[in-house]
Design an enzyme around this catalytic site. Structure first.
Site, PDB file in Angstrom:
ATOM      1  N   SER A  70       0.850  -1.180  -0.054  1.00 60.27           N
ATOM      2  CA  SER A  70       0.037  -0.076   0.090  1.00 60.27           C
ATOM      3  C   SER A  70       0.738   1.214  -0.043  1.00 60.27           C
ATOM      4  CB  SER A  70      -0.777  -0.033   1.119  1.00 60.27           C
ATOM      5  OG  SER A  70      -1.863   1.183   1.296  1.00 60.27           O
ATOM      6  N   GLY A  88      -3.626   3.796   0.992  1.00 58.82           N
ATOM      7  CA  GLY A  88      -4.411   3.697   2.552  1.00 58.82           C
ATOM      8  C   GLY A  88      -5.575   4.527   2.321  1.00 58.82           C
ATOM      9  N   CYS A 114      -1.440   4.004  12.728  1.00 56.84           N
ATOM     10  CA  CYS A 114      -1.797   5.376  12.714  1.00 56.84           C
ATOM     11  C   CYS A 114      -2.103   5.867  14.350  1.00 56.84           C
ATOM     12  CB  CYS A 114      -3.310   5.410  12.177  1.00 56.84           C
ATOM     13  SG  CYS A 114      -3.349   4.837  10.629  1.00 56.84           S
TER      14      CYS A 114
HETATM   15  C1  FMN Z   1       5.536   6.681  -0.233  1.00 56.99           C
HETATM   16  C2  FMN Z   1       4.913   5.464   0.748  1.00 56.99           C
HETATM   17  C3  FMN Z   1       3.730   5.438   1.306  1.00 56.99           C
HETATM   18  C4  FMN Z   1       3.201   4.271   2.107  1.00 56.99           C
HETATM   19  N1  FMN Z   1       1.818   4.527   2.523  1.00 56.99           N
HETATM   20  C5  FMN Z   1       1.334   3.398   3.005  1.00 56.99           C
HETATM   21  C6  FMN Z   1      -0.049   3.350   3.595  1.00 56.99           C
HETATM   22  O1  FMN Z   1      -0.907   4.238   2.819  1.00 56.99           O
HETATM   23  N2  FMN Z   1      -0.667   2.368   4.171  1.00 56.99           N
HETATM   24  C7  FMN Z   1       0.173   1.425   4.668  1.00 56.99           C
HETATM   25  O2  FMN Z   1      -0.273   0.481   5.363  1.00 56.99           O
HETATM   26  N3  FMN Z   1       1.558   1.529   4.462  1.00 56.99           N
HETATM   27  C8  FMN Z   1       2.128   2.474   3.593  1.00 56.99           C
HETATM   28  N4  FMN Z   1       3.478   2.344   3.278  1.00 56.99           N
HETATM   29  C9  FMN Z   1       4.215   1.313   3.708  1.00 56.99           C
HETATM   30  C10 FMN Z   1       4.504   0.323   2.680  1.00 56.99           C
HETATM   31  O3  FMN Z   1       3.311  -0.386   2.298  1.00 56.99           O
HETATM   32  C11 FMN Z   1       5.675  -0.962   3.381  1.00 56.99           C
HETATM   33  O4  FMN Z   1       5.115  -1.487   4.445  1.00 56.99           O
HETATM   34  C12 FMN Z   1       6.923  -0.377   3.436  1.00 56.99           C
HETATM   35  O5  FMN Z   1       7.341   0.699   2.507  1.00 56.99           O
HETATM   36  C13 FMN Z   1       8.047  -1.483   3.804  1.00 56.99           C
HETATM   37  O6  FMN Z   1       7.894  -2.025   2.413  1.00 56.99           O
HETATM   38  P1  FMN Z   1       9.077  -1.606   1.264  1.00 56.99           P
HETATM   39  O7  FMN Z   1      10.458  -1.712   2.153  1.00 56.99           O
HETATM   40  O8  FMN Z   1       9.001  -2.971   0.314  1.00 56.99           O
HETATM   41  O9  FMN Z   1       8.682  -0.554   0.759  1.00 56.99           O
HETATM   42  C14 FMN Z   1       4.097   3.494   2.574  1.00 56.99           C
HETATM   43  C15 FMN Z   1       5.243   3.474   1.885  1.00 56.99           C
HETATM   44  C16 FMN Z   1       5.639   4.374   1.243  1.00 56.99           C
HETATM   45  C17 FMN Z   1       7.328   4.290   0.835  1.00 56.99           C
END
Ligand code: FMN
Length: 301
Positions: free
Chosen positions: A21, A46, A130
């Protein structure tokens, strides 16, 4: 060819590859680069009960082997999603999962209740990182009581597959996972971002408007693999692993540690076709290792 399908609650995913997400928009932005129908599923931005503007800029900065973000859940609210975005993206032959956030338990419950009526959404992923405004800003996901309370309340109104996304900013993530499992979660996904901070020393100011933000990317992967391994040993429900997966090898690492499925996040910003390459790698890995069914390797460690 090996069987790649896996089950998460009532979802039968055609392969273990999902998108994380906030890093994949509403999926449609990636249609020029990949075949969305090949994904196991896509988890979208989200979504909150009301419209949210997000945090002031700057809200992203690159860090060693990763990035910090403080986007702040910018979205137009659940009703806008249902009326305007859902009709455009519901046609893909892949599981559409909506990530849900809220500042009060009632917000989560009402958002989940409205999403339950959508035919093509068979699961939600609940972001419990959150701040709980009623309890003074401490995130729901940082205490077993807070995580249990929000899971219990959503479970009462949401009959489909309920995935709870866990925060790594805790002392014992396995205890939080057990608490949400006890309240009826069908699966847990982990990890969300790790709290971090970086400073521009020339300007003598933090890089992010919010000072602190969430760290993601390969820098967090060993922490995420460790947490997935611990949680998979502690619960019976399927675990979805994520945090710094950049390629197919990393995805297999999470599955060996106990993940039934994986989510790809920050890597989408570097290569919008990375998800397809991860699926290709899984097929090749199974062939090379004589694996008939990818479920055989889950939690081998
Ligand atoms: C720009 C950005 C926006 C994100 N928005 C959300 C979100 O809206 N809801 C959520 O549960 N996690 C959100 N995350 C977290 C990611 O879904 C994920 O859990 C986290 O980045 C770790 O995975 P990765 O290292 O592969 O990115 C966001 C991450 C990034 C980088």
């Amino acid at each position: 060819m090996a069987k790649l399908s896996v089950n998460i609650g009532s979802l039968a995913l055609k392969n273990p590859v999902l998108t994380a997400s906030g890093t994949f928009g509403y999926g449609e932005e990636f249609a020029p680069f990949i075949d969305l129908n090949r994904l196991g599923g896509y988890i979208i931005k989200g979504t909150t009960l009301e419209h949210r503007e997000g945090n002031p800029y700057p809200r992203m900065v690159e860090t060693p082997s990763g990035m910090l973000n403080a986007v702040g859940l910018q979205n137009k609210g659940v009703d806008y999603f249902i009326n305007n975005i859902y009709p455009r993206i519901k046609g893909y032959d892949s599981e559409l999962i909506v990530n849900v956030s809220g500042a009060k338990v009632e917000d989560y419950v009402e958002t989940a209740r409205r999403l339950a009526s959508l035919d093509k959404v068979n699961a939600i992923e609940v972001n419990i990182s959150c701040p709980n405004v009623k309890e003074g800003g401490m995130a729901f996901g940082t205490t077993t009581a807070g995580a249990a309370e929000v899971t219990r309340a959503i479970r009462e109104v949401y009959p489909k597959t309920l995935i709870v996304k866990l925060s790594p900013n805790v002392t014992s993530i396995a205890d939080i996972a057990k608490a949400v499992e006890a309240e009826g979660a069908d699966s847990v996904s982990l990890i969300n971002t790790l709290m971090g901070m970086s400073i521009d020393v020339e300007r003598r100011r933090p890089h992010l408007s919010t000072i602190t933000g969430g760290l993601s990317g390969p820098a967090v992967r060993p922490v995420a693999v460790r947490m997935v391994w611990q949680v998979a040993k502690a619960v019976k429900i399927p675990v979805i692993g994520l945090g710094g997966i950049m390629d197919g090898r990393d995805a297999i690492e999470f599955m060996l540690a106990g993940a039934t499925a994986v989510e790809i996040g920050t890597a989408n910003f570097i290569d919008p076709a990375v998800t397809m390459k991860v699926i290709d790698y899984m097929e090749d890995y199974c062939a090379r290792h004589g694996i008939n069914d990818i479920n055989e390797i889950i939690g081998e460690i």
